[in-house]
Design an enzyme around this catalytic site. Structure first.
Site, PDB file in Angstrom:
ATOM      1  N   ARG A 156      -2.417   5.018  -8.142  1.00  0.00           N
ATOM      2  CA  ARG A 156      -2.828   3.725  -7.572  1.00  0.00           C
ATOM      3  C   ARG A 156      -4.286   3.406  -7.873  1.00  0.00           C
ATOM      4  NH1 ARG A 156       0.496   1.582  -3.310  1.00  0.00           N
ATOM      5  NH2 ARG A 156       2.598   1.999  -4.049  1.00  0.00           N
TER       6      ARG A 156
ATOM      7  N   ARG B 296      -5.394  -2.423  -4.207  1.00  0.00           N
ATOM      8  CA  ARG B 296      -6.128  -3.299  -3.288  1.00  0.00           C
ATOM      9  C   ARG B 296      -7.505  -2.799  -2.896  1.00  0.00           C
ATOM     10  NH1 ARG B 296      -1.276  -4.011   0.748  1.00  0.00           N
ATOM     11  NH2 ARG B 296      -1.209  -1.855   0.054  1.00  0.00           N
TER      12      ARG B 296
ATOM     13  N   ARG C 253      -5.394 -10.866  -7.219  1.00  0.00           N
ATOM     14  CA  ARG C 253      -4.261 -10.867  -6.292  1.00  0.00           C
ATOM     15  C   ARG C 253      -4.278 -12.080  -5.361  1.00  0.00           C
ATOM     16  NH1 ARG C 253      -0.757 -10.826  -3.352  1.00  0.00           N
ATOM     17  NH2 ARG C 253       0.396  -9.128  -2.357  1.00  0.00           N
TER      18      ARG C 253
ATOM     19  N   ASP D 192       5.524  -1.410 -10.802  1.00  0.00           N
ATOM     20  CA  ASP D 192       5.929  -0.771  -9.554  1.00  0.00           C
ATOM     21  C   ASP D 192       7.240  -0.042  -9.786  1.00  0.00           C
ATOM     22  OD1 ASP D 192       5.149  -0.633  -6.612  1.00  0.00           O
ATOM     23  OD2 ASP D 192       7.270  -1.115  -6.488  1.00  0.00           O
TER      24      ASP D 192
ATOM     25  N   TYR E 118      15.200   3.536  -1.317  1.00  0.00           N
ATOM     26  CA  TYR E 118      14.876   2.121  -1.079  1.00  0.00           C
ATOM     27  C   TYR E 118      16.133   1.258  -1.115  1.00  0.00           C
ATOM     28  CZ  TYR E 118       9.844   2.821  -1.212  1.00  0.00           C
ATOM     29  OH  TYR E 118       8.565   3.201  -0.908  1.00  0.00           O
TER      30      TYR E 118
END
Ligand code: CP3
Length: 659
Positions: A340, A344, A353, A389, A466
């Protein structure tokens, strides 16, 4: 008169060898090329196959008649006519036209408009030139609210994945309505001759009149093992493309386009190629000779020969510390990258973003590439990881993946049964996830031969969790319940995921990824017995399918009880989280494997001195043994100070430097 004068407006090929891939208009193409003094090599590349039982078209009819759609996009004129031909086998034209009159109809340019008029339909929205998917999207978004709208897209030939992705990114629920599909022609001999001629430098101009031709040509060349030679050959001649959609397809495959006519018509294309082809060719071939004479052959090869450039780049990167570490060879310092690393916590990321949703970022290659390379430049890490992702392959599975602020990913239609699984359509990575390949190609070009690029995918268990839970989970209750009570369905689901994942990883490698990482982030919730029975065979099949020679990093968290089994499943490097001692874990794994890790991501919230101490402790646990890649034990958290991340990278480089 000089035959290479650029502004000569006289269409004259002057005997140049012109290859064309037209099928339906093959005869006209030949006539025009020869009329303008060219030597024609006509290689029909496509055959239209009307779908015998066009369920998609009939479903579409049923849905418009039932008022079950909000908008329909018509991409081609031939497609509109064929769609109606099929629908009218069951329904009345007047009823279909009336039903379409009640919803938003979109025509991409003049051809579908004309076809619709012929049926008595006036489109609500007409897309202006150059009518690529970008205009379709922008025009629609400007005129209607797309969120929550049920949109059908009439396809002709291959699916326009960019358009669908863009619509989905704006919240629309998209259904493709394939009307025709293309296959290779019955007689493939002319196509083989053309590929041979291009590869051998025995052609001067190549004319492409549709994006499907590019797809079919490459498919055929790849099947014959001539894909590389074909792309190299195309780099030395004049490539002329009918219009933006076709150009995009060519560029996406690393083929430079030299000429596009002012109007996207066959006649214009041939005429403009006849006017300008000679001078472009002279410039291309002349420059090439001049550059080689000047000893800059290599730089030029990179521009005109993407495949050779790719091979050269892989060669140059072969001895990069991180590549050497994957092979457990000694390195001048311990290489480091961070899971990562583009996210963010980084202000540059947040700025991009702010303007786009997370899915839009992933699906727009120029943005994804920018985010990827910005992180590398800012941090000074030893590898880039492509911005994407692990859940992206779920988008084409049609389960309704959304990224919700605060809640993380949400899957609207989770899989809980065999029937749910049966509804999943076959997914071909190259079609559905081609935007990731394109991002990789852009990053590869930007990084040159300085920094290796890591591709990645979710491992079957983590993806299944998921799909079954419908999002993140703490206990994996639904996942394990399915595993324990319907093991046949479980294995079938894992096989499906493994197939897609292997295909997806190899697509990333073909596009330029140097290393791939398999994320089995949540597998630590299983007992060793369950791992062996329900997971290991599937993870092993993914890793075994990865193109040989490309290192695989196999990562999971809370895997202290599973390390030996993960090693058995495969991977050149095993990723460790911070809960295990690096040295003990490596001893358990044995000398035949490299390791990655394993600083606690929360350590980055401490000051520089503490970060340094903890990084040193890990380097000491690794004892300078060849085959250690420094990383965190899991991804960087959003609140992490950027300065601390940079301090870590610098500290690892400095403390591990070996003379
Ligand atoms: O490492 C990188 O810099 C490359 C990009 C990358 C992302 N996700 C971008 C992303 C990678 C390698 C991943 C992997 C991933 N995605 C994993 C495995 C690694 C891990 O953390 O265990 C998992 C489980 C996912 C699924 C996922 N995607 C979750 C749970 C979330 C939400 C939580 C969160 O961190 O926001 C995402 C969204 C996501 N993936 C973001 C990023 C940058 C945040 C999106 C945003 O900007 O809001």
């Amino acid at each position: 008169m000089d035959s290479t004068t650029e502004n000569s407006s006289n269409p004259d090929f002057k005997g140049l060898r012109v290859v064309a891939f037209e099928s339906r208009m093959a005869a006209e193409t030949r006539t025009l090329i020869e009329r303008f003094g060219g030597r024609a090599i006509i290689a029909p590349s496509m055959r239209e196959v009307p779908l015998e039982d066009n369920h998609a078209a009939l479903d579409f009819a049923a849905r418009i008649l039932a008022g079950d759609l909000d908008a329909a996009i018509f991409l081609t004129g031939v497609g509109v006519r064929e769609l109606f031909r099929v629908m009218e086998t069951r329904h009345d034209r007047a009823a279909l036209v009336a039903a379409l009159g009640r919803i938003v109809t979109v025509a991409r340019g003049p051809k579908p408009v004309a076809a619709m008029r012929g049926l008595g339909l006036a489109p609500t929205i007409t897309i202006p030139e150059p009518n690529t998917w970008r205009e379709v999207l922008a025009c629609m978004a400007a005129q209607i609210e797309l969120a929550g709208k049920r949109v059908a897209v009439q396809e002709y030939g291959s699916t326009n994945r960019d358009l669908n992705a863009g619509l989905e990114a704006r919240g629309a629920i998209v259904t493709g309505v394939p009307v025709y599909r293309w296959t290779l022609p019955v007689d493939r001999a002319p196509l083989r001759v053309a590929i041979g001629a291009i590869a051998a430098g025995e052609a001067d101009i190549a004319l492409f009149t549709s994006s499907n031709q590019v797809t079919n040509l490459m498919q055929m060349a790849d099947a014959d093992g001539a894909g590389g030679a074909l792309i190299r050959g195309l780099g030395t001649l004049v490539v002329a493309s009918i219009g933006p959609v076709c150009t995009q397809e060519l560029r996406g495959r690393g083929i430079a386009v030299d000429l596009e006519p002012e109007h996207a018509k066959l006649g214009h294309l041939i005429k403009e190629a006849a006017v300008r082809g000679g001078s472009i060719l002279a410039r291309k071939r002349g420059t090439s000779r001049a550059a080689q004479a000047a000893g800059r052959g290599e730089a030029l090869a990179q521009r005109s020969d993407p495949q050779a450039a790719d091979a050269a780049q892989r060669g140059a990167l072969h001895d990069h510390p991180i590549m050497r570490a994957c092979r457990r060879e000694p390195t001048p310092y311990t290489p480091i990258w961070l899971m990562r690393q583009a996210g963010r916590y980084m202000p540059e990321y947040r700025r991009v973003r702010d303007r786009y949703s997370f899915l839009e970022l992933c699906q727009q290659p120029d943005l994804a590439a920018e985010v990827t390379t910005t992180a590398v430049a800012r941090l000074g890490v030893d590898a880039a990881i492509i911005f994407a992702d692990i859940l992206l392959p779920l988008v084409p599975m049609g389960v309704g993946l959304r990224y919700e602020k605060g809640d993380g990913p949400v899957i609207d239609r989770p899989l809980r049964s065999a029937a749910d699984l049966d509804r999943i359509p076959p997914v071909a990575a190259a079609d559905a996830l081609g935007y990731v390949a394109e991002s990789i190609r852009l990053v590869r070009r930007a990084l040159g031969d300085r920094t290796p690029l890591i591709g990645f995918a979710g491992a079957p268990f983590t993806l299944a969790s998921y799909l079954i839970e419908g999002g993140s989970s703490r206990q994996y209750q639904a996942t394990k319940t399915l595993m324990y009570t319907e093991s046949a369905t479980w294995h079938r689901m894992m096989e499906m995921i493994a197939r897609v994942t292997a295909d997806y990883l190899n697509m990333q490698i073909a596009a330029g990824a140097d290393i791939v990482q398999l994320f089995d982030s949540w597998v630590g919730s299983l007992s060793p017995d369950d791992y062996r029975r329900f997971v290991l065979p599937h993870t092993r099949s993914v890793i075994a399918a990865v193109r040989p020679g490309v290192p695989v990093i196999h990562f999971g968290t809370v895997t202290g009880n599973l390390l030996e089994l993960m090693r058995e499943a495969g991977g050149d490097v095993i990723g460790l989280d911070w809960r295990v001692d690096l040295r003990e874990a490596w001893d358990r794994l044995g000398p035949g494997v490299a390791v990655q890790g394993n600083l606690d991501p929360i350590a980055l919230f401490a000051g520089a001195a503490e970060i340094r101490r903890r990084a040193r402790a890990i380097l000491e646990r690794a004892q300078g043994r060849p085959g250690h890649i420094f990383n965190l034990g899991h991804g960087i958290l959003p609140e992490t100070p950027v300065g601390h991340v940079i301090a870590l990278v610098d500290a690892v480089h400095e403390m591990s430097a070996r003379r």
